[in-house]
Design an enzyme around this catalytic site. Structure first.
Site, PDB file in Angstrom:
ATOM      1  N   LYS A 195       0.846  -1.199   0.000  1.00  0.00           N
ATOM      2  CA  LYS A 195       0.000   0.000   0.000  1.00  0.00           C
ATOM      3  C   LYS A 195       0.877   1.242   0.000  1.00  0.00           C
ATOM      4  O   LYS A 195       1.492   1.601   0.994  1.00  0.00           O
ATOM      5  CB  LYS A 195      -0.930   0.049   1.220  1.00  0.00           C
ATOM      6  CG  LYS A 195      -1.991   1.138   0.994  1.00  0.00           C
ATOM      7  CD  LYS A 195      -2.546   1.780   2.240  1.00  0.00           C
ATOM      8  CE  LYS A 195      -1.856   3.018   2.724  1.00  0.00           C
ATOM      9  NZ  LYS A 195      -1.884   4.190   1.827  1.00  0.00           N
ATOM     10  N   GLY A 248       6.882   5.126   8.195  1.00  0.00           N
ATOM     11  CA  GLY A 248       6.043   6.322   8.229  1.00  0.00           C
ATOM     12  C   GLY A 248       6.225   7.058   9.545  1.00  0.00           C
ATOM     13  O   GLY A 248       7.285   6.966  10.176  1.00  0.00           O
ATOM     14  N   SER A 249       5.170   7.743   9.946  1.00  0.00           N
ATOM     15  CA  SER A 249       5.294   8.625  11.104  1.00  0.00           C
ATOM     16  C   SER A 249       5.179   7.855  12.421  1.00  0.00           C
ATOM     17  O   SER A 249       4.602   6.768  12.472  1.00  0.00           O
ATOM     18  CB  SER A 249       4.202   9.693  11.042  1.00  0.00           C
ATOM     19  OG  SER A 249       2.941   9.061  11.102  1.00  0.00           O
ATOM     20  N   GLU A 251       3.343   8.653  14.959  1.00  0.00           N
ATOM     21  CA  GLU A 251       1.951   8.583  15.410  1.00  0.00           C
ATOM     22  C   GLU A 251       1.234   7.386  14.771  1.00  0.00           C
ATOM     23  O   GLU A 251       0.605   6.573  15.462  1.00  0.00           O
ATOM     24  CB  GLU A 251       1.272   9.901  15.004  1.00  0.00           C
ATOM     25  CG  GLU A 251      -0.128  10.047  15.481  1.00  0.00           C
ATOM     26  CD  GLU A 251      -0.823  11.207  14.767  1.00  0.00           C
ATOM     27  OE1 GLU A 251      -0.162  12.003  14.069  1.00  0.00           O
ATOM     28  OE2 GLU A 251      -2.059  11.276  14.903  1.00  0.00           O
ATOM     29  N   GLY A 253       2.649   4.824  13.315  1.00  0.00           N
ATOM     30  CA  GLY A 253       3.351   3.603  13.720  1.00  0.00           C
ATOM     31  C   GLY A 253       2.832   3.080  15.050  1.00  0.00           C
ATOM     32  O   GLY A 253       2.590   1.876  15.204  1.00  0.00           O
ATOM     33  N   GLU A 270       9.593   1.561  10.912  1.00  0.00           N
ATOM     34  CA  GLU A 270      10.667   2.519  10.594  1.00  0.00           C
ATOM     35  C   GLU A 270      10.034   3.901  10.694  1.00  0.00           C
ATOM     36  O   GLU A 270       9.248   4.279   9.820  1.00  0.00           O
ATOM     37  CB  GLU A 270      11.156   2.313   9.153  1.00  0.00           C
ATOM     38  CG  GLU A 270      11.737   0.965   8.858  1.00  0.00           C
ATOM     39  CD  GLU A 270      13.131   0.808   9.415  1.00  0.00           C
ATOM     40  OE1 GLU A 270      13.780   1.823   9.731  1.00  0.00           O
ATOM     41  OE2 GLU A 270      13.564  -0.343   9.540  1.00  0.00           O
ATOM     42  N   CYS A 304      13.755  10.889   6.491  1.00  0.00           N
ATOM     43  CA  CYS A 304      13.781  10.480   7.903  1.00  0.00           C
ATOM     44  C   CYS A 304      15.178  10.653   8.497  1.00  0.00           C
ATOM     45  O   CYS A 304      15.329  10.949   9.669  1.00  0.00           O
ATOM     46  CB  CYS A 304      13.322   9.038   8.036  1.00  0.00           C
ATOM     47  SG  CYS A 304      14.249   7.913   6.994  1.00  0.00           S
ATOM     48  N   GLU A 404      10.418  16.534  14.713  1.00  0.00           N
ATOM     49  CA  GLU A 404      10.755  16.281  13.308  1.00  0.00           C
ATOM     50  C   GLU A 404       9.921  17.251  12.454  1.00  0.00           C
ATOM     51  O   GLU A 404       8.691  17.166  12.419  1.00  0.00           O
ATOM     52  CB  GLU A 404      10.407  14.830  12.940  1.00  0.00           C
ATOM     53  CG  GLU A 404      10.803  14.484  11.524  1.00  0.00           C
ATOM     54  CD  GLU A 404      10.402  13.073  11.117  1.00  0.00           C
ATOM     55  OE1 GLU A 404       9.226  12.709  11.297  1.00  0.00           O
ATOM     56  OE2 GLU A 404      11.268  12.338  10.616  1.00  0.00           O
TER      57      GLU A 404
HETATM   58  P1  NAP Z   1       2.369   8.489   7.636  1.00  0.00           P
HETATM   59  O1  NAP Z   1       1.366   9.561   7.611  1.00  0.00           O
HETATM   60  O2  NAP Z   1       2.596   7.756   8.889  1.00  0.00           O
HETATM   61  O3  NAP Z   1       1.938   7.463   6.470  1.00  0.00           O
HETATM   62  C1  NAP Z   1       2.706   6.347   6.144  1.00  0.00           C
HETATM   63  C2  NAP Z   1       1.797   5.303   5.518  1.00  0.00           C
HETATM   64  O4  NAP Z   1       0.867   4.827   6.485  1.00  0.00           O
HETATM   65  C3  NAP Z   1       0.969   5.830   4.372  1.00  0.00           C
HETATM   66  O5  NAP Z   1       0.860   4.858   3.369  1.00  0.00           O
HETATM   67  C4  NAP Z   1      -0.364   6.083   5.059  1.00  0.00           C
HETATM   68  O6  NAP Z   1      -1.456   6.135   4.177  1.00  0.00           O
HETATM   69  C5  NAP Z   1      -0.448   4.895   5.969  1.00  0.00           C
HETATM   70  N1  NAP Z   1      -1.412   5.014   7.057  1.00  0.00           N
HETATM   71  C6  NAP Z   1      -1.926   6.129   7.616  1.00  0.00           C
HETATM   72  N2  NAP Z   1      -2.822   5.804   8.588  1.00  0.00           N
HETATM   73  C7  NAP Z   1      -2.854   4.442   8.647  1.00  0.00           C
HETATM   74  C8  NAP Z   1      -3.576   3.502   9.439  1.00  0.00           C
HETATM   75  N3  NAP Z   1      -4.467   3.884  10.362  1.00  0.00           N
HETATM   76  N4  NAP Z   1      -3.359   2.186   9.231  1.00  0.00           N
HETATM   77  C9  NAP Z   1      -2.473   1.778   8.305  1.00  0.00           C
HETATM   78  N5  NAP Z   1      -1.789   2.616   7.504  1.00  0.00           N
HETATM   79  C10 NAP Z   1      -1.965   3.939   7.687  1.00  0.00           C
HETATM   80  O7  NAP Z   1       3.797   9.004   7.178  1.00  0.00           O
HETATM   81  P2  NAP Z   1       4.134   9.964   5.963  1.00  0.00           P
HETATM   82  O8  NAP Z   1       3.671  11.331   6.310  1.00  0.00           O
HETATM   83  O9  NAP Z   1       3.667   9.356   4.690  1.00  0.00           O
HETATM   84  O10 NAP Z   1       5.731   9.886   5.956  1.00  0.00           O
HETATM   85  C11 NAP Z   1       6.536  10.707   6.725  1.00  0.00           C
HETATM   86  C12 NAP Z   1       7.046   9.976   7.953  1.00  0.00           C
HETATM   87  O11 NAP Z   1       7.720   8.787   7.569  1.00  0.00           O
HETATM   88  C13 NAP Z   1       8.072  10.782   8.708  1.00  0.00           C
HETATM   89  O12 NAP Z   1       7.843  10.716  10.086  1.00  0.00           O
HETATM   90  C14 NAP Z   1       9.391  10.091   8.369  1.00  0.00           C
HETATM   91  O13 NAP Z   1      10.406  10.281   9.298  1.00  0.00           O
HETATM   92  C15 NAP Z   1       8.962   8.686   8.252  1.00  0.00           C
HETATM   93  N6  NAP Z   1       9.939   7.909   7.469  1.00  0.00           N
HETATM   94  C16 NAP Z   1      10.776   7.049   8.130  1.00  0.00           C
HETATM   95  C17 NAP Z   1      11.741   6.338   7.437  1.00  0.00           C
HETATM   96  C18 NAP Z   1      12.669   5.387   8.140  1.00  0.00           C
HETATM   97  O14 NAP Z   1      13.353   4.632   7.453  1.00  0.00           O
HETATM   98  N7  NAP Z   1      12.750   5.381   9.449  1.00  0.00           N
HETATM   99  C19 NAP Z   1      11.854   6.507   6.054  1.00  0.00           C
HETATM  100  C20 NAP Z   1      11.001   7.402   5.419  1.00  0.00           C
HETATM  101  C21 NAP Z   1      10.035   8.096   6.144  1.00  0.00           C
HETATM  102  P3  NAP Z   1      -1.953   7.593   3.627  1.00  0.00           P
HETATM  103  O15 NAP Z   1      -0.917   8.074   2.728  1.00  0.00           O
HETATM  104  O16 NAP Z   1      -3.176   7.305   2.918  1.00  0.00           O
HETATM  105  O17 NAP Z   1      -2.160   8.449   4.833  1.00  0.00           O
END
Ligand code: NAP
Ligand code: MG
Length: 502
Positions: A195, A248-249, A251, A253, A270, A304, A404
């Site tokens: 996804k 992802g984020s 929150e 996670g 992650e 990230c 962040e």
């Molecule tokens: P996000 O809002 O947490 O979304 C990540 C993914 O989760 C998206 O596909 C999102 O779908 C999905 N999602 C949202 N709510 C969900 C739920 N209730 N159940 C299951 N899946 C759900 O993160 P983002 O804004 O896309 O990305 C930025 C974050 O990713 C930052 O905090 C960054 O640091 C982190 N990140 C970490 C790494 C690492 O390797 N540690 C690498 C890259 C990014 P939608 O798009 O439809 O909301």
């Protein structure tokens, strides 16, 4: 829909125009299908603030169908395929991504705003590298024999796939985040439902098509575009999914970990980072400062691992600020398809509001905005552009230092001593990565040991390799991507006892 010559952007290729005008579908069981509800959502070019195309919004029925397909492929064609043949199809997928690298980079650039040249130079090689590295593991998943003390017993282990994996990825590195999960999961013998994030669904759809072309059997890789709270949530709740591999984020996670606990799914997370990049005065300060600018401004700070918190030994502070500011001012904001662009837009207006909010609050509390701190003007005004921004004078408790931001905003702070530095660097709730710049080998190793982070770079920054594990400490999550550890999380060990007493 994208114009042939969008305002301020060079024309996209005919292949991209055709792709964007086609009807996008979900990939379930090797078939491209409309979502059951017929509902779609739009994806945008953030450099122009214009709609690119629409993709299906997968609902529970689609998730059910994808899980059924992935479960039968797990027990069927994927399990039956010889490990060496599995390796071949993963290699072939890597070759196909390379074949289409320029086109994929163009589509990903339009969808994410990231410069096309950066995608071709960074994202594509990382994606291809992961597939090739893990293809090599398909034939090496050996168990062991264990000399148990019971007489006449042969005890051995089998390394078995954990089951159906839901790979949920963010928008900042869509193609390579997907491959960091798909490659080890498939090598382990798992089947996958991918996804992508709502903002950047397009490269996942391309990846699904290429997987079929590569000979990956139907149902082994399924692609569901959709929103997190519907598609993502349904995957996390589904009893037929064995593991959630999430990037992802923090929150989301934490929400996923809570939800997945109800069905005792395996989860790897992650998450975010607020990474200290530390410059000692005995380093090559100029190189360190120039690299530090790249460490924060690459992909507009939406990384990230961004070195968002620059900590500099007092003696070198002014020199570092001058050099970082000079580097920031050299960056060329623009559309990702322009070859000279080195700084693309933020992913969305929401992200821009968030980033600007941090800078505005900084101004109000007397933090010095040395450069940047405004949205792009003129022909950039319709996109989500934000100037590369450098802040000095922030306190350790200020939001710009603790949170962040995920934008092109760098704080530069001075430190007095090694002990002061370690205490302050580790005060963060995150622990993803850190940079250390020094020519003193003892200091380098002492700092590498003392800093709480999953990755520490010494006299370099943002190095990644498929063979090297990547993942955070503390609130940055658990479970590595890449390397041997990135494979282990998709495997479970079965012990077999055989009585050979006669
Ligand atoms: P996000 O809002 O947490 O979304 C990540 C993914 O989760 C998206 O596909 C999102 O779908 C999905 N999602 C949202 N709510 C969900 C739920 N209730 N159940 C299951 N899946 C759900 O993160 P983002 O804004 O896309 O990305 C930025 C974050 O990713 C930052 O905090 C960054 O640091 C982190 N990140 C970490 C790494 C690492 O390797 N540690 C690498 C890259 C990014 P939608 O798009 O439809 O909301
Ligand atoms: Mg988009």
């Amino acid at each position: 829909m994208l114009d042939q010559s969008p305002n301020g952007a060079p024309s996209a290729s005919d292949r991209t125009i055709d792709f964007l005008s086609s009807t996008h579908k979900l990939l379930i069981d090797g078939n491209e299908v409309h979502g059951a509800s017929g509902e779609t959502f739009e994806t945008y070019d953030p450099a122009l603030g214009k709609t690119l195309t629409s993709v299906p919004n997968a609902k529970q029925t689609d998730v059910d169908a994808a899980v059924t397909a992935a479960r039968s492929a797990l027990a069927g064609p994927w399990q039956k395929m010889a490990p060496s043949d599995r390796a071949q199809v993963l290699m072939r997928l890597a070759d196909l991504i390379e074949r289409d690298a320029s086109w994929i980079s163009e589509v990903e650039s339009l969808d994410s705003g990231k410069p096309k040249l950066h995608i071709a130079a960074v994202d594509v090689p990382l994606a291809v590298g992961a597939l090739r590295y893990y293809a090599g593991w398909c034939t090496k998943l050996a168990g062991e024999t264990i000399p148990a003390s019971s007489p006449d017993m042969l005890v051995y282990t089998r390394r078995e796939p954990i089951g159906v994996v839901a790979a949920i990825v963010p928008w900042n590195f869509p193609l390579c985040q997907a491959c960091f999960k798909i490659a080890p999961a498939l090598a382990a013998g798992c089947t996958v439902i991918l996804k992508p994030a709502e903002q950047t669904p397009l490269s996942a759809l391309i990846l699904g098509k290429l997987a079929l072309e590569a000979g990956i059997p139907p149902g082994v890789l399924n692609v569901l575009t959709g929103d997190g709270t519907t598609t993502g949530q349904a995957l996390v709740e589904h009893p037929g999914v064995a593991k959630i591999s999430f990037t992802g984020s923090e929150e989301v996670g934490k929400h996923i970990a809570r939800t997945a606990s109800k069905t005792l799914k395996h989860v790897s997370l992650e998450l975010g980072g607020k990474n200290p990049n530390i410059i000692f005065a005995d380093s090559d300060v100029d190189t360190a400062a120039a690299t530090a600018a790249g460490a924060i401004f690459f992909y507009t700070g939406q990384v990230c691992s961004a070195g968002s918190r620059l900590m500099v030994e007092e003696k070198a502070f002014d020199q570092v600020v001058d050099r970082v500011v000079a580097e920031a001012r050299k960056l060329k904001m623009g559309h990702g398809l322009h070859e000279e662009t080195t700084l693309g837009p933020l992913i969305s207006e929401d992200q821009l509001e968030r980033v600007n909010g941090f800078v505005e609050r900084s101004r109000e509390t007397g933090i010095d905005v040395v450069t940047g701190g405004r949205r792009g003007k003129g022909e950039l005004a319709s996109g989500s552009f934000y100037e590369p921004t450098v802040l000095t004078g922030a306190r350790d408790t200020d939001g710009v230092v603790t949170d962040e931001i995920f934008g092109p905003v760098l704080t530069i702070q001075a430190f007095e001593s090694f002990d002061d530095l370690v205490k302050r660097a580790n005060a963060s709730s995150f622990g993803l990565a850190a940079g250390i710049w020094t020519h003193d080998i003892a200091k380098a190793h002492a700092a590498a040991a003392a800093i709480q982070a999953g990755t520490v770079w010494v006299n370099t920054y943002n190095q990644f390799d498929a063979a090297v594990g990547w993942g955070g400490f503390k609130q940055s999550g658990y479970g590595k991507d890449n390397g041997r550890e990135g494979l282990d999380k998709y495997l479970q060990t079965k012990t077999v006892w055989v009585n050979y007493a006669r």
